[in-house]
Design an enzyme around this catalytic site. Sequence first.
Site, short mmCIF file in Angstrom:
data_model
loop_
_atom_site.label_atom_id
_atom_site.label_comp_id
_atom_site.label_asym_id
_atom_site.label_seq_id
_atom_site.Cartn_x
_atom_site.Cartn_y
_atom_site.Cartn_z
N THR A 40 0.83 -1.21 0.00
CA THR A 40 0.00 0.00 0.00
C THR A 40 0.85 1.25 0.00
O THR A 40 0.45 2.29 -0.52
CB THR A 40 -0.93 -0.04 1.24
OG1 THR A 40 -1.76 -1.17 1.10
CG2 THR A 40 -1.80 1.20 1.33
N TYR A 53 -8.33 0.56 -3.69
CA TYR A 53 -7.09 0.99 -4.32
C TYR A 53 -6.33 -0.24 -4.78
O TYR A 53 -6.71 -1.37 -4.48
CB TYR A 53 -6.22 1.79 -3.33
CG TYR A 53 -5.69 0.95 -2.19
CD1 TYR A 53 -6.49 0.67 -1.09
CD2 TYR A 53 -4.42 0.39 -2.25
CE1 TYR A 53 -6.02 -0.13 -0.06
CE2 TYR A 53 -3.94 -0.41 -1.23
CZ TYR A 53 -4.75 -0.66 -0.13
OH TYR A 53 -4.29 -1.46 0.87
N SER A 86 1.40 -7.36 -0.71
CA SER A 86 2.14 -8.39 0.04
C SER A 86 1.30 -9.63 0.30
O SER A 86 1.81 -10.64 0.77
CB SER A 86 2.75 -7.84 1.32
OG SER A 86 1.78 -7.67 2.32
N THR A 119 1.63 -4.26 4.33
CA THR A 119 1.46 -4.57 5.75
C THR A 119 0.93 -5.99 6.00
O THR A 119 1.11 -6.53 7.09
CB THR A 119 0.50 -3.57 6.44
OG1 THR A 119 -0.78 -3.65 5.79
CG2 THR A 119 1.01 -2.16 6.39
N ASP A 120 0.27 -6.58 4.99
CA ASP A 120 -0.40 -7.88 5.23
C ASP A 120 0.57 -8.96 5.69
O ASP A 120 0.25 -9.75 6.58
CB ASP A 120 -1.10 -8.37 3.96
CG ASP A 120 -2.35 -7.57 3.62
OD1 ASP A 120 -2.72 -6.68 4.42
OD2 ASP A 120 -2.96 -7.82 2.56
N LYS A 192 0.28 -7.70 12.92
CA LYS A 192 -0.76 -6.78 12.43
C LYS A 192 -2.04 -7.06 13.21
O LYS A 192 -2.48 -8.21 13.30
CB LYS A 192 -0.97 -6.99 10.93
CG LYS A 192 -1.90 -5.96 10.30
CD LYS A 192 -1.96 -6.11 8.78
CE LYS A 192 -2.85 -5.00 8.19
NZ LYS A 192 -2.94 -5.03 6.74
N GLU A 313 -1.49 -29.03 27.94
CA GLU A 313 -2.70 -29.86 27.86
C GLU A 313 -2.56 -30.96 26.80
O GLU A 313 -3.45 -31.77 26.63
CB GLU A 313 -3.91 -28.98 27.53
CG GLU A 313 -4.39 -28.12 28.68
CD GLU A 313 -5.68 -27.39 28.34
OE1 GLU A 313 -6.74 -28.01 28.35
OE2 GLU A 313 -5.59 -26.18 28.03
N1 ASP Z 1 -2.72 -5.56 0.90
C1 ASP Z 1 -1.71 -4.58 1.16
C2 ASP Z 1 -0.37 -5.26 1.15
O1 ASP Z 1 -0.07 -5.97 2.08
C3 ASP Z 1 -1.98 -3.88 2.44
C4 ASP Z 1 -0.96 -2.88 2.90
O2 ASP Z 1 0.14 -2.76 2.40
O3 ASP Z 1 -1.28 -2.14 3.85
O4 ASP Z 1 0.36 -5.11 0.23
#
Ligand code: ASP
Length: 356
Positions: A40, A53, A86, A119-120, A192, A313
């Site tokens: 992103t 996007y 990602s 971020t993924d 995340k 357990e």
């Molecule tokens: N789907 C995006 C990615 O991981 C989300 C992000 O970058 O925030 O590339």
Amino acid sequence: MSGRMSRLMLIALFVAQATAMTAAQTASLPQVVVLATGGTIAGAAASDVQAGYTSGKVGVEQLLAAVPQAKKLASLRGEQISNIGSQDMNDEVWLKLANRVNELAAMPDVAGIVITHGTDTIEETAYFLNLVVKSRKPVVMTAAMRPSTALSADGPLNFYNAVAVAANKESGGRGVLVVVNDWIHGASSLTKTSTTAVQTFLSPIWGLIGTVAYGEIEFFRGPVGKHTTESEFSVSGLTTLPRVDIIMAYENMDGALINAAASAGAKGIVIAGVGNGNMTASALEALSGQAKKGVVAVRASRVATGRVGRNVEVEDDKLGLVASMGLNPQKARVLLRLALTKTTDLKQIQRYFDDY
Ligand code: ASP
């Protein structure tokens, strides 16, 4: 000489001096290489207030040009490793990225490396690099929750802060770091926690490595677990990684997905168990059955925080299972894949989970 001519010459001299000073200043800055993979932070939308996007639209040169302030922190140059969301991260990009980071880190003139990423799956890539990068130089990943075209895009300041951290000698020897929203996370701890909020990354239990606000850094401590130069793992000579699947546990679970993963060729299975890495008796029976056939089975947890310990357990010793200790399922998968490049011995693999 006319008055106009001498004024022009003075201006030319001034410009030349100013340029020379800038060049001298630039030469004294630490060199930071930016490796862009997409996400992103390089995403674009048709308008600045829409949720939809596409990740990985903006190239590394545009990324650098969008944050000219970062050029005062370091002498920057960029390379495009990939340009993908990602969610599409894959072994080919991982191996290319890891090899390039190792090459760059070995160059005497390179002070640090910044990697832009989605971020993924940044937590998985960060943890993978944390185990295979052979350098104490700063390797700093960054990302954004809002695309570059959004109102209040978070990417530019995250990038600026990441460059500040990568250019700082104090950042070295702390493993791969992730800088997002003013916080500096260790690769083993960050996860995340929100699908959309800018403040999405947390380092539960183990805490932050430090903070960075407009380039001002404060370090609290080092990361948890062995990393980089202490790591026994390496990508040198690797062209593939063993298949390891993650299966989530749930009410009334049977062994079908566990057996299907083994049939699909999984060399390892990570269970995102309920609670302390638990699962139904029939899932456990299938898992230990596959373990007896040589599939390495690791119990992690679908719970957001806490350790999965041995023999709590579930009788790991008797059933031939491995406990993930502090690693969440997605990071347990990364460690198990690298572990399987070296051994299938369960004691040794448990030791990796204790140490990394
Ligand atoms: N789907 C995006 C990615 O991981 C989300 C992000 O970058 O925030 O590339």
